[in-house]
Motif scaffolding. Structure first.
Motif, PDB file in Angstrom:
ATOM      1  N   VAL A  33       6.241   3.806   6.795  1.00  0.00           N
ATOM      2  CA  VAL A  33       6.833   2.953   5.771  1.00  0.00           C
ATOM      3  C   VAL A  33       7.850   3.789   5.012  1.00  0.00           C
ATOM      4  O   VAL A  33       7.534   4.889   4.553  1.00  0.00           O
ATOM      5  N   ASN A  48      -2.866  -1.590  10.778  1.00  0.00           N
ATOM      6  CA  ASN A  48      -2.190  -2.692  10.102  1.00  0.00           C
ATOM      7  C   ASN A  48      -2.761  -2.899   8.706  1.00  0.00           C
ATOM      8  O   ASN A  48      -2.017  -3.150   7.747  1.00  0.00           O
ATOM      9  N   LYS A  52      -0.753  -2.678   5.113  1.00  0.00           N
ATOM     10  CA  LYS A  52      -0.746  -3.757   4.127  1.00  0.00           C
ATOM     11  C   LYS A  52      -1.232  -3.269   2.766  1.00  0.00           C
ATOM     12  O   LYS A  52      -0.646  -3.601   1.724  1.00  0.00           O
ATOM     13  N   LEU A  55       1.477  -1.281   0.884  1.00  0.00           N
ATOM     14  CA  LEU A  55       2.479  -2.114   0.223  1.00  0.00           C
ATOM     15  C   LEU A  55       1.903  -2.789  -1.019  1.00  0.00           C
ATOM     16  O   LEU A  55       2.568  -2.873  -2.058  1.00  0.00           O
ATOM     17  N   TYR A 145      -0.201  -9.868  -0.990  1.00  0.00           N
ATOM     18  CA  TYR A 145       0.470  -9.167   0.109  1.00  0.00           C
ATOM     19  C   TYR A 145       1.838  -9.774   0.396  1.00  0.00           C
ATOM     20  O   TYR A 145       2.817  -9.043   0.620  1.00  0.00           O
ATOM     21  N   PHE A 146       1.943 -11.101   0.388  1.00  0.00           N
ATOM     22  CA  PHE A 146       3.236 -11.755   0.609  1.00  0.00           C
ATOM     23  C   PHE A 146       4.262 -11.242  -0.401  1.00  0.00           C
ATOM     24  O   PHE A 146       5.387 -10.884  -0.044  1.00  0.00           O
ATOM     25  N   GLU A 149       5.157  -7.486   0.154  1.00  0.00           N
ATOM     26  CA  GLU A 149       6.055  -7.311   1.294  1.00  0.00           C
ATOM     27  C   GLU A 149       7.478  -7.715   0.913  1.00  0.00           C
ATOM     28  O   GLU A 149       8.451  -7.038   1.273  1.00  0.00           O
ATOM     29  N   HIS A 152       9.030  -5.057  -1.244  1.00  0.00           N
ATOM     30  CA  HIS A 152       9.420  -3.898  -0.440  1.00  0.00           C
ATOM     31  C   HIS A 152      10.712  -4.179   0.324  1.00  0.00           C
ATOM     32  O   HIS A 152      11.613  -3.331   0.378  1.00  0.00           O
ATOM     33  N   GLU A 153      10.828  -5.364   0.898  1.00  0.00           N
ATOM     34  CA  GLU A 153      12.012  -5.713   1.679  1.00  0.00           C
ATOM     35  C   GLU A 153      13.262  -5.799   0.809  1.00  0.00           C
ATOM     36  O   GLU A 153      14.369  -5.531   1.271  1.00  0.00           O
ATOM     37  N   ARG A 200       9.347  -6.294  -9.150  1.00  0.00           N
ATOM     38  CA  ARG A 200       8.866  -5.038  -8.555  1.00  0.00           C
ATOM     39  C   ARG A 200       8.757  -3.928  -9.595  1.00  0.00           C
ATOM     40  O   ARG A 200       7.826  -3.115  -9.558  1.00  0.00           O
ATOM     41  N   ARG A 211       3.049 -17.294  -4.699  1.00  0.00           N
ATOM     42  CA  ARG A 211       4.097 -16.605  -3.957  1.00  0.00           C
ATOM     43  C   ARG A 211       5.415 -16.630  -4.733  1.00  0.00           C
ATOM     44  O   ARG A 211       5.707 -17.590  -5.448  1.00  0.00           O
TER      45      ARG A 211
END
Length: 224
Positions: A33, A48, A52, A55, A145-146, A149, A152-153, A200, A211
């Motif tokens: 990562v 995996n 997860k 993150l 987690y959604f 992620e 992070h993106e 973030r 979400r």
């Protein structure tokens, strides 16, 4: 990888771990990562679930730093040395350190594994960690987690969009819809990504555990 003003690139530094991750293993997912908005360093993972959790932990407020594959050693009463590699050791903003074992739910439920993990946890002194926990895939909140992620993106800065989003912070009273902030920033998708970066950095927070979408509501962080 980060582009430099002169057109060149710099590769992220790879964090040196006490135990190498099994990159390329066929039995389970492994990889790296890339961390930080400036792509400053990479950190490996061995599953995996571990990826997860990494993150998720990075996205949580109060987490200051994460170490991976941290070696813990002890000496038995008969003089034999023992060692265990904790998947993570998390430094919290309040100075507390949490040693984390990442396991599959199947393994965590095996009595033999439970006894082994409990024995290791009982040996950990406060000088190494204030708390020892076991985390599995079942402990991961899919919403958290959604969002982790997505954060992070979308971590890479966009100076104009970020400045526009930050200017709005002082004007926010109560809850506001993300799409309304995006409209006020006036840069379309770039504005949405800028709002995600404020989430973030914990300058904004979601009003509910939902979400991150254009229709979600945010407010100024209560912890800032």
């Amino acid at each position: 990888m980060m582009k430099m003003p002169d057109g060149g690139i710099t590769m992220p530094e790879r964090v040196q771990l006490a135990r190498k991750t099994a990159v390329g293993a066929r039995e389970h997912q492994s990889g790296q990562v890339t961390m930080d908005p400036d792509e400053g360093y990479t950190m490996g993972y061995d599953s995996n679930t571990e990826m997860k959790w990494k993150l998720v932990l990075l996205a949580r407020p109060g987490v200051a730093w994460i170490e991976s594959q941290v070696k813990f050693q002890w000496l038995d009463t008969d003089g034999k040395k023992g060692e265990h590699f904790f998947d993570f050791r998390v430094l919290m903003a309040d100075g507390q350190r949490v040693a984390i074992m990442v396991k599959s739910e199947y393994r965590r439920n095996q009595p033999k594994v439970q006894d082994e993990l409990a024995e290791i946890a009982a040996r950990v002194p406060r000088s190494f960690a204030d708390q020892v926990v076991v985390m599995t895939e079942r402990d991961i909140d899919p919403v958290e987690y959604f969002n982790a992620e997505m954060m992070h993106e979308m971590r890479r800065p966009d100076p104009d969009a970020d400045a526009g989003a930050r200017r709005l912070l002082g004007e926010i009273v109560g809850a506001v819809r993300i799409q309304d902030l995006v409209d006020a920033i006036g840069l379309g998708p770039r504005g949405f990504r800028a709002v995600v970066r404020l989430l973030r950095s914990h300058e904004l927070e979601l009003t509910l555990n939902v979400r991150i979408t254009h229709e979600a509501y945010v407010r100024r962080s209560m912890s800032k």
